[in-house]
Design an enzyme around this catalytic site. Structure first.
Site, PDB file in Angstrom:
ATOM      1  N   HIS A  67       0.851  -1.188   0.000  1.00 48.64           N
ATOM      2  CA  HIS A  67       0.000   0.000   0.000  1.00 48.64           C
ATOM      3  C   HIS A  67       0.882   1.232   0.000  1.00 48.64           C
ATOM      4  CE1 HIS A  67      -3.172   2.825   1.072  1.00 48.64           C
ATOM      5  NE2 HIS A  67      -3.982   1.900   0.575  1.00 48.64           N
TER       6      HIS A  67
ATOM      7  N   ASP B 106      -8.091  -5.242  -0.154  1.00 44.32           N
ATOM      8  CA  ASP B 106      -8.585  -5.952  -1.343  1.00 44.32           C
ATOM      9  C   ASP B 106      -8.291  -7.440  -1.309  1.00 44.32           C
ATOM     10  OD1 ASP B 106      -9.759  -3.824  -2.658  1.00 44.32           O
ATOM     11  OD2 ASP B 106      -7.802  -3.082  -3.265  1.00 44.32           O
TER      12      ASP B 106
HETATM   13  N1  CMC Z   1       4.295  -7.392  -5.194  1.00 41.38           N
HETATM   14  C1  CMC Z   1       5.646  -7.383  -5.318  1.00 41.38           C
HETATM   15  N2  CMC Z   1       6.425  -6.317  -5.063  1.00 41.38           N
HETATM   16  C2  CMC Z   1       5.807  -5.193  -4.672  1.00 41.38           C
HETATM   17  C3  CMC Z   1       4.414  -5.107  -4.520  1.00 41.38           C
HETATM   18  C4  CMC Z   1       3.648  -6.252  -4.793  1.00 41.38           C
HETATM   19  N3  CMC Z   1       2.327  -6.221  -4.653  1.00 41.38           N
HETATM   20  N4  CMC Z   1       4.077  -3.864  -4.115  1.00 41.38           N
HETATM   21  C5  CMC Z   1       5.209  -3.183  -4.022  1.00 41.38           C
HETATM   22  N5  CMC Z   1       6.270  -3.983  -4.345  1.00 41.38           N
HETATM   23  C6  CMC Z   1       7.715  -3.627  -4.283  1.00 41.38           C
HETATM   24  C7  CMC Z   1       8.127  -2.725  -5.448  1.00 41.38           C
HETATM   25  O1  CMC Z   1       8.584  -3.477  -6.542  1.00 41.38           O
HETATM   26  C8  CMC Z   1       9.194  -1.891  -4.802  1.00 41.38           C
HETATM   27  O2  CMC Z   1      10.370  -2.676  -4.708  1.00 41.38           O
HETATM   28  P1  CMC Z   1      11.824  -1.975  -4.825  1.00 41.38           P
HETATM   29  O3  CMC Z   1      11.911  -1.015  -3.697  1.00 41.38           O
HETATM   30  O4  CMC Z   1      12.781  -3.108  -4.737  1.00 41.38           O
HETATM   31  O5  CMC Z   1      11.836  -1.292  -6.172  1.00 41.38           O
HETATM   32  C9  CMC Z   1       8.702  -1.682  -3.368  1.00 41.38           C
HETATM   33  O6  CMC Z   1       7.881  -2.834  -3.104  1.00 41.38           O
HETATM   34  C10 CMC Z   1       7.892  -0.407  -3.173  1.00 41.38           C
HETATM   35  O7  CMC Z   1       6.827  -0.421  -4.117  1.00 41.38           O
HETATM   36  P2  CMC Z   1       6.221   0.837  -4.854  1.00 41.38           P
HETATM   37  O8  CMC Z   1       5.770   0.399  -6.215  1.00 41.38           O
HETATM   38  O9  CMC Z   1       7.205   1.971  -4.780  1.00 41.38           O
HETATM   39  O10 CMC Z   1       5.006   1.154  -3.936  1.00 41.38           O
HETATM   40  P3  CMC Z   1       3.854   2.151  -4.291  1.00 41.38           P
HETATM   41  O11 CMC Z   1       3.538   2.860  -3.041  1.00 41.38           O
HETATM   42  O12 CMC Z   1       4.173   2.971  -5.492  1.00 41.38           O
HETATM   43  O13 CMC Z   1       2.680   1.151  -4.734  1.00 41.38           O
HETATM   44  C11 CMC Z   1       0.790  -0.224  -4.689  1.00 41.38           C
HETATM   45  C12 CMC Z   1       1.625   0.815  -3.930  1.00 41.38           C
HETATM   46  C13 CMC Z   1      -0.469  -0.533  -3.864  1.00 41.38           C
HETATM   47  C14 CMC Z   1       0.365   0.339  -6.042  1.00 41.38           C
HETATM   48  C15 CMC Z   1       1.641  -1.498  -4.886  1.00 41.38           C
HETATM   49  O14 CMC Z   1       2.034  -2.031  -3.635  1.00 41.38           O
HETATM   50  C16 CMC Z   1       0.922  -2.551  -5.711  1.00 41.38           C
HETATM   51  O15 CMC Z   1       0.971  -2.499  -6.951  1.00 41.38           O
HETATM   52  N6  CMC Z   1       0.210  -3.535  -5.045  1.00 41.38           N
HETATM   53  C17 CMC Z   1      -0.595  -4.489  -5.741  1.00 41.38           C
HETATM   54  C18 CMC Z   1      -1.908  -3.860  -6.171  1.00 41.38           C
HETATM   55  C19 CMC Z   1      -2.864  -3.684  -5.009  1.00 41.38           C
HETATM   56  O16 CMC Z   1      -3.064  -4.567  -4.188  1.00 41.38           O
HETATM   57  N7  CMC Z   1      -3.494  -2.493  -4.951  1.00 41.38           N
HETATM   58  C20 CMC Z   1      -4.516  -2.180  -3.964  1.00 41.38           C
HETATM   59  C21 CMC Z   1      -4.127  -1.114  -3.019  1.00 41.38           C
HETATM   60  S1  CMC Z   1      -5.250  -1.001  -1.623  1.00 41.38           S
HETATM   61  C22 CMC Z   1      -6.736  -0.478  -2.293  1.00 41.38           C
HETATM   62  C23 CMC Z   1      -6.735   0.882  -2.815  1.00 41.38           C
HETATM   63  O17 CMC Z   1      -6.328   1.822  -2.108  1.00 41.38           O
HETATM   64  O18 CMC Z   1      -7.206   1.089  -3.952  1.00 41.38           O
END
Ligand code: CMC
Length: 441
Positions: free
Chosen positions: A318, A375
């Protein structure tokens, strides 16, 4: 300790000095404080004084507005609506009470509650002409595509509540949107399976009526299962608002141009659709199907860690919560109750639990503070209730509508409302001469 809500920009005596090493000039930036959460540096005059913009793609460090609706502390896993914790609201309150709090600033007293429920209940029907919109869609259209269209189309039906500067019209629009979203969502579902639309029933609660409109058929009586109604009410509460997330920011941005509320909420629905946001609950189920069996979990975990592989563990991680998602903790309990009541022994649930266990022990996920979000569980409950995966994000939209419209209303009522207009760091071509097509290489 919590202070009372600031009425104006709560300037502290503190400032932050920004030194421009290019010319040696210094700028004093005021520091503002909220009731809770980190202070913010006010950079509104920076461009005028220093001729620089700040650069913050994806807004990871930018407060885009002042708000009194929802507070999140991502480190503590804390979510408050109007100061009330989400855990307490989910346990003791109901969706209508939460809607009242989000929209008007506080939980209703008995009279206010009665009045509010009455107002919402008597706006649940949609104009009969709206039915014909559905018939223009293919039966296999994604329900979110239909929702984007029909919600935007409401502005063509309710001309009497489009004046955003009239508080009464704003209120009627808010009531209409909260009340009609379940009706439109249920119609979307019924259309996709070829069943007749069910008109709303005013003797049922918000959650019961929604289940009724989705699962009843005119040919026989339908009794709402109280366990499912309770779980649905919790799902609605848990998704009702979440501060300045992508879809809410979209609604605010659309609203800042003075667009009508129905158009703004349609913009929010479009944004919510994406798998990184509300589309994640559908993506969780699809991912569990793809993994297929517990034995395949290690392979998929390796893929999730591989930066060259686009696969991510859906329902994990998240942007704001970095220790746990308080909504997920509440929903996990509901999930158990629903599956127990329905006697569902779902392989997917077992797979999901095993995935959760293994991922939470894996250093990659532990170090990055990636844990199941709301989710992860909502998808499993909704599937057990009988909703197809394509409907999951629609349910999220039904619930989030109150958050969107409360945030929109708060913004419109702000005297300093101005159109949202971010700036950019341009790194494209420098000025150049037009070359006739015959002379281009
Ligand atoms: N699986 C694998 N690796 C992940 C994931 C994941 N679900 N989420 C984040 N990471 C890794 C990412 O690759 C990065 O690694 P590194 O630092 O080595 O490059 C690190 O964790 C930080 O990730 P980020 O992409 O910078 O995090 P963010 O804050 O931009 O993204 C997110 C948040 C929710 C979009 C992401 O965690 C994700 O894509 N999760 C899966 C989709 C999901 O479940 N979304 C629902 C969110 S809750 C409901 C809502 O609010 O809508």
């Amino acid at each position: 300790m919590a202070k009372s809500a600031p009425q104006k920009d709560a300037k502290t005596q503190e400032t932050m000095t920004l030194k421009d090493n290019r010319n040696g000039k210094s700028y004093e930036l005021p520091i503002l404080e909220g009731t809770m959460g980190p202070d913010v540096v006010d950079i509104r005059k920076l461009y005028a004084e220093a001729d620089v913009f700040t650069f913050d793609p994806s807004f990871t460090a930018t407060g885009s507005c002042k708000s009194r609706i929802t507070f999140i502390d991502g480190e503590k896993g804390q979510l408050l609506h109007r100061g009330y914790s989400i855990e307490e609201l989910a346990e003791k309150s109901n969706f209508m009470e939460v809607c009242h709090a989000l929209l008007y600033g506080d939980l209703p007293n008995e009279k206010e509650y009665e009045e509010f429920v009455h107002n919402i209940t008597y706006h649940t029907m949609v104009h009969e002409q709206v039915n014909f919109f559905y018939r223009g869609f293919r039966r296999d259209a994604h329900p979110m595509a239909i929702m984007c269209g029909v919600v935007a189309a409401l502005s063509a039906f309710y001309h009497d509540s489009l004046d955003i500067w009239d508080p009464e019209q704003r209120e009627i629009s808010a009531h209409r949107l909260i009340a009609k979203m379940p009706t439109l969502a249920a119609m979307t579902y019924k259309y996709s399976i070829g069943q007749p639309f069910m008109y709303p029933r005013n003797d049922l609660s918000f959650a019961e009526n929604f289940l009724y409109m989705c699962f009843a058929v005119p040919a026989e009586p339908y009794k709402v299962n109280p366990v499912l109604a309770d779980a649905m009410d919790k799902i609605l509460i848990l998704h009702a608002d979440h501060e300045q997330n992508a879809s809410t920011s979209t609604v605010r941005m659309a609203g800042s141009s003075q667009a009508n509320p129905f158009a703004c909420i349609a913009a929010g629905i479009a944004c919510l659709w994406g798998p990184a946001h509300g589309g994640a609950n559908q993506a969780v189920l699809e991912m569990l199907d793809e993994i297929g069996h517990k034995d395949n979990i290690p392979e998929f975990l390796e893929r999730a860690k591989d930066k060259d592989d686009p696969f991510r563990l859906m329902g994990f991680g998240h942007r704001v919560y970095k220790n746990f998602d308080p909504r997920a903790a509440v929903l996990k309990k509901s999930c158990d109750a629903v599956l127990k009541d329905l006697g569902v022994k779902d392989d997917r649930l077992e797979l999901a639990m095993e995935l959760e266990r293994i991922a939470l022990e894996d250093p990659y996920f532990v170090e990055r503070k990636l844990f199941p979000n709301v989710d992860f569980y909502s998808g499993i409950i909704l599937k057990a209730m009988g909703f197809p995966v394509e409907m999951f994000t629609v349910l999220f939209a039904v619930s989030r509508t109150v958050g969107w419209i409360s945030q929109w209303k708060e913004m419109i009522e702000e005297p300093s409302l101005r159109i949202g207009r971010p700036r950019q760091l341009y790194d494209g071509a420098a000025p150049r001469k037009y070359v006739p097509i015959s002379k281009r290489k």
